[in-house]
Design a protein around this motif. Sequence first.
Motif, PDB file in Angstrom:
ATOM      1  N   ASP A 186       0.850  -1.202   0.000  1.00  0.00           N
ATOM      2  CA  ASP A 186       0.000   0.000   0.000  1.00  0.00           C
ATOM      3  C   ASP A 186       0.879   1.243   0.000  1.00  0.00           C
ATOM      4  N   ASP A 187       0.956   1.947  -1.112  1.00  0.00           N
ATOM      5  CA  ASP A 187       1.861   3.095  -1.198  1.00  0.00           C
ATOM      6  C   ASP A 187       1.329   4.340  -0.499  1.00  0.00           C
ATOM      7  N   LYS A 188       0.113   4.271   0.034  1.00  0.00           N
ATOM      8  CA  LYS A 188      -0.444   5.404   0.776  1.00  0.00           C
ATOM      9  C   LYS A 188      -0.338   5.221   2.285  1.00  0.00           C
ATOM     10  N   ALA A 189       0.034   4.034   2.730  1.00  0.00           N
ATOM     11  CA  ALA A 189       0.192   3.772   4.162  1.00  0.00           C
ATOM     12  C   ALA A 189       1.502   4.388   4.646  1.00  0.00           C
ATOM     13  N   THR A 190       1.429   5.421   5.464  1.00  0.00           N
ATOM     14  CA  THR A 190       2.627   6.162   5.853  1.00  0.00           C
ATOM     15  C   THR A 190       3.590   5.330   6.705  1.00  0.00           C
ATOM     16  N   CYS A 191       3.119   4.210   7.263  1.00  0.00           N
ATOM     17  CA  CYS A 191       4.001   3.343   8.042  1.00  0.00           C
ATOM     18  C   CYS A 191       4.592   2.214   7.205  1.00  0.00           C
ATOM     19  N   GLY A 192       4.225   2.141   5.929  1.00  0.00           N
ATOM     20  CA  GLY A 192       4.636   1.032   5.088  1.00  0.00           C
ATOM     21  C   GLY A 192       5.929   1.285   4.333  1.00  0.00           C
ATOM     22  N   ILE A 193       6.443   0.239   3.726  1.00  0.00           N
ATOM     23  CA  ILE A 193       7.715   0.304   3.012  1.00  0.00           C
ATOM     24  C   ILE A 193       7.660   1.195   1.777  1.00  0.00           C
ATOM     25  N   PRO A 194       6.641   1.102   0.901  1.00  0.00           N
ATOM     26  CA  PRO A 194       6.631   1.941  -0.297  1.00  0.00           C
ATOM     27  C   PRO A 194       6.644   3.436   0.018  1.00  0.00           C
TER      28      PRO A 194
ATOM     29  N   GLU B 137      15.981  -8.189   0.238  1.00  0.00           N
ATOM     30  CA  GLU B 137      16.559  -7.239  -0.713  1.00  0.00           C
ATOM     31  C   GLU B 137      16.435  -5.803  -0.198  1.00  0.00           C
ATOM     32  N   VAL B 138      15.299  -5.463   0.370  1.00  0.00           N
ATOM     33  CA  VAL B 138      15.106  -4.120   0.924  1.00  0.00           C
ATOM     34  C   VAL B 138      16.095  -3.866   2.059  1.00  0.00           C
ATOM     35  N   ILE B 139      16.219  -4.816   2.972  1.00  0.00           N
ATOM     36  CA  ILE B 139      17.156  -4.663   4.093  1.00  0.00           C
ATOM     37  C   ILE B 139      18.590  -4.523   3.574  1.00  0.00           C
ATOM     38  N   GLY B 140      18.977  -5.364   2.630  1.00  0.00           N
ATOM     39  CA  GLY B 140      20.326  -5.303   2.075  1.00  0.00           C
ATOM     40  C   GLY B 140      20.627  -3.985   1.392  1.00  0.00           C
ATOM     41  N   ARG B 141      19.667  -3.479   0.629  1.00  0.00           N
ATOM     42  CA  ARG B 141      19.872  -2.198  -0.059  1.00  0.00           C
ATOM     43  C   ARG B 141      19.967  -1.045   0.933  1.00  0.00           C
ATOM     44  N   CYS B 142      19.155  -1.068   1.980  1.00  0.00           N
ATOM     45  CA  CYS B 142      19.242  -0.026   3.005  1.00  0.00           C
ATOM     46  C   CYS B 142      20.607  -0.052   3.683  1.00  0.00           C
TER      47      CYS B 142
ATOM     48  N   ARG C 126      13.627   8.819  -1.151  1.00  0.00           N
ATOM     49  CA  ARG C 126      14.105   9.204  -2.481  1.00  0.00           C
ATOM     50  C   ARG C 126      13.891  10.691  -2.733  1.00  0.00           C
ATOM     51  N   GLU C 127      12.738  11.209  -2.346  1.00  0.00           N
ATOM     52  CA  GLU C 127      12.440  12.618  -2.600  1.00  0.00           C
ATOM     53  C   GLU C 127      13.378  13.525  -1.813  1.00  0.00           C
ATOM     54  N   ASN C 128      13.689  13.143  -0.584  1.00  0.00           N
ATOM     55  CA  ASN C 128      14.618  13.951   0.208  1.00  0.00           C
ATOM     56  C   ASN C 128      16.040  13.884  -0.330  1.00  0.00           C
TER      57      ASN C 128
ATOM     58  N   GLU D  46      21.977   7.066  -6.896  1.00  0.00           N
ATOM     59  CA  GLU D  46      21.794   5.833  -7.668  1.00  0.00           C
ATOM     60  C   GLU D  46      21.260   4.706  -6.786  1.00  0.00           C
ATOM     61  N   LEU D  47      21.837   4.559  -5.589  1.00  0.00           N
ATOM     62  CA  LEU D  47      21.407   3.489  -4.694  1.00  0.00           C
ATOM     63  C   LEU D  47      20.002   3.727  -4.154  1.00  0.00           C
ATOM     64  N   VAL D  48      19.720   4.958  -3.757  1.00  0.00           N
ATOM     65  CA  VAL D  48      18.395   5.274  -3.205  1.00  0.00           C
ATOM     66  C   VAL D  48      17.322   5.166  -4.275  1.00  0.00           C
ATOM     67  N   ASN D  49      17.619   5.687  -5.448  1.00  0.00           N
ATOM     68  CA  ASN D  49      16.652   5.585  -6.541  1.00  0.00           C
ATOM     69  C   ASN D  49      16.436   4.128  -6.944  1.00  0.00           C
ATOM     70  N   GLY D  50      17.508   3.348  -6.917  1.00  0.00           N
ATOM     71  CA  GLY D  50      17.382   1.924  -7.226  1.00  0.00           C
ATOM     72  C   GLY D  50      16.503   1.199  -6.221  1.00  0.00           C
ATOM     73  N   LEU D  51      16.630   1.541  -4.946  1.00  0.00           N
ATOM     74  CA  LEU D  51      15.774   0.943  -3.919  1.00  0.00           C
ATOM     75  C   LEU D  51      14.315   1.318  -4.160  1.00  0.00           C
ATOM     76  N   HIS D  52      14.083   2.578  -4.430  1.00  0.00           N
ATOM     77  CA  HIS D  52      12.708   3.034  -4.701  1.00  0.00           C
ATOM     78  C   HIS D  52      12.101   2.311  -5.901  1.00  0.00           C
ATOM     79  N   LEU D  53      12.858   2.194  -6.981  1.00  0.00           N
ATOM     80  CA  LEU D  53      12.344   1.534  -8.185  1.00  0.00           C
ATOM     81  C   LEU D  53      12.095   0.050  -7.932  1.00  0.00           C
ATOM     82  N   PHE D  54      12.984  -0.583  -7.143  1.00  0.00           N
ATOM     83  CA  PHE D  54      12.781  -1.990  -6.795  1.00  0.00           C
ATOM     84  C   PHE D  54      11.486  -2.170  -6.014  1.00  0.00           C
ATOM     85  N   VAL D  55      11.279  -1.342  -4.996  1.00  0.00           N
ATOM     86  CA  VAL D  55      10.051  -1.431  -4.196  1.00  0.00           C
ATOM     87  C   VAL D  55       8.829  -1.165  -5.058  1.00  0.00           C
ATOM     88  N   GLU D  56       8.922  -0.163  -5.906  1.00  0.00           N
ATOM     89  CA  GLU D  56       7.788   0.203  -6.765  1.00  0.00           C
ATOM     90  C   GLU D  56       7.401  -0.933  -7.697  1.00  0.00           C
ATOM     91  N   SER D  57       8.378  -1.659  -8.210  1.00  0.00           N
ATOM     92  CA  SER D  57       8.092  -2.713  -9.184  1.00  0.00           C
ATOM     93  C   SER D  57       7.741  -4.055  -8.537  1.00  0.00           C
TER      94      SER D  57
END
Length: 312
Positions: free
Chosen positions: A78-86, A137-142, A93-95, A109-120
Amino acid sequence: MSMLSSVAERLYWMARYLERTEDTARLIKTYNHLIMDIPKGAEPPWDIMIDILDAQSMFRARFKVGSEQNVLKFLIADDKATCGIPFAARAMRENVRTTRDVLPEEAWELVNGLHLFVESEAARSSGRRHRHHFLSEVIGRCQMINGLIGASLPRDHAYGFIKLGRLIECTDMTTRVMDVAAGDIMNRAGRFGTIEPLLWGSLLQVLSAAGAYRREVGPIVEKAATLNFVLRSTEFPRSIKYCVRETRKELMRLKNHDFAIRATERLRRRLARLDVEQVTREELHYYVDNFQQQLNRLDAAIHATWFHGESA
């Protein structure tokens, strides 16, 4: 070094959202492992994760039942849940997008890559088939992003505000886990005695603390030792005492720090006021609730002092 207060604020929140992304992913991953190890009927409810993240009202506005499917859809997809991963990955990424010139070149590059991975991948990863890979994968990228920042960024004000954001978010998550997860285990005392060490061990896993606990305390995992370690370890970087101490160090490097230092000192004094041997569930909740209020005051002091002016 002086920087615009808007840049300092974005770095602070970038670090908070980075920490939140990793912490949420680890929380979900640990609970999934616990479910596989614990006897049926003894497991905490799935929506205990919603309680830890203080998102019951938001969750109930979308779902009627705190089932596995609903909870994981909410936190992972859920990309609208403020407590969620997306949401956290997108906000991070925006910051970073607006502060790229003060960060290592590879950070975007790394932050944008994490965002795109989560989004897809998020939409299909709330189900069991892809969940473990997604969370790992999310934990590793962070961790890779944190490693880059730690190894490449000069120890100037930019690094200081990033470190402050990470410490405040880490303290917030640790206290939430203590309140809800430890409280749930204490409520079960005597009913599932044989699995209590497993439950306390899972709490340590949520905080990535199991190995550090074994080295500092020993192999036996029990209530008092676990609470004392999470609260007062001087060496473990996710303990509350460690985070408060390091927060104070970073604040002392900044000008006009008196207001924030006073808030930090109130947190430090609170650490000595809990008897982990005799504490009840109600006393723990009251203690953590008060601590969270003090932590919010520290966050407000940081915002009022450094983020509402022309420079930091």
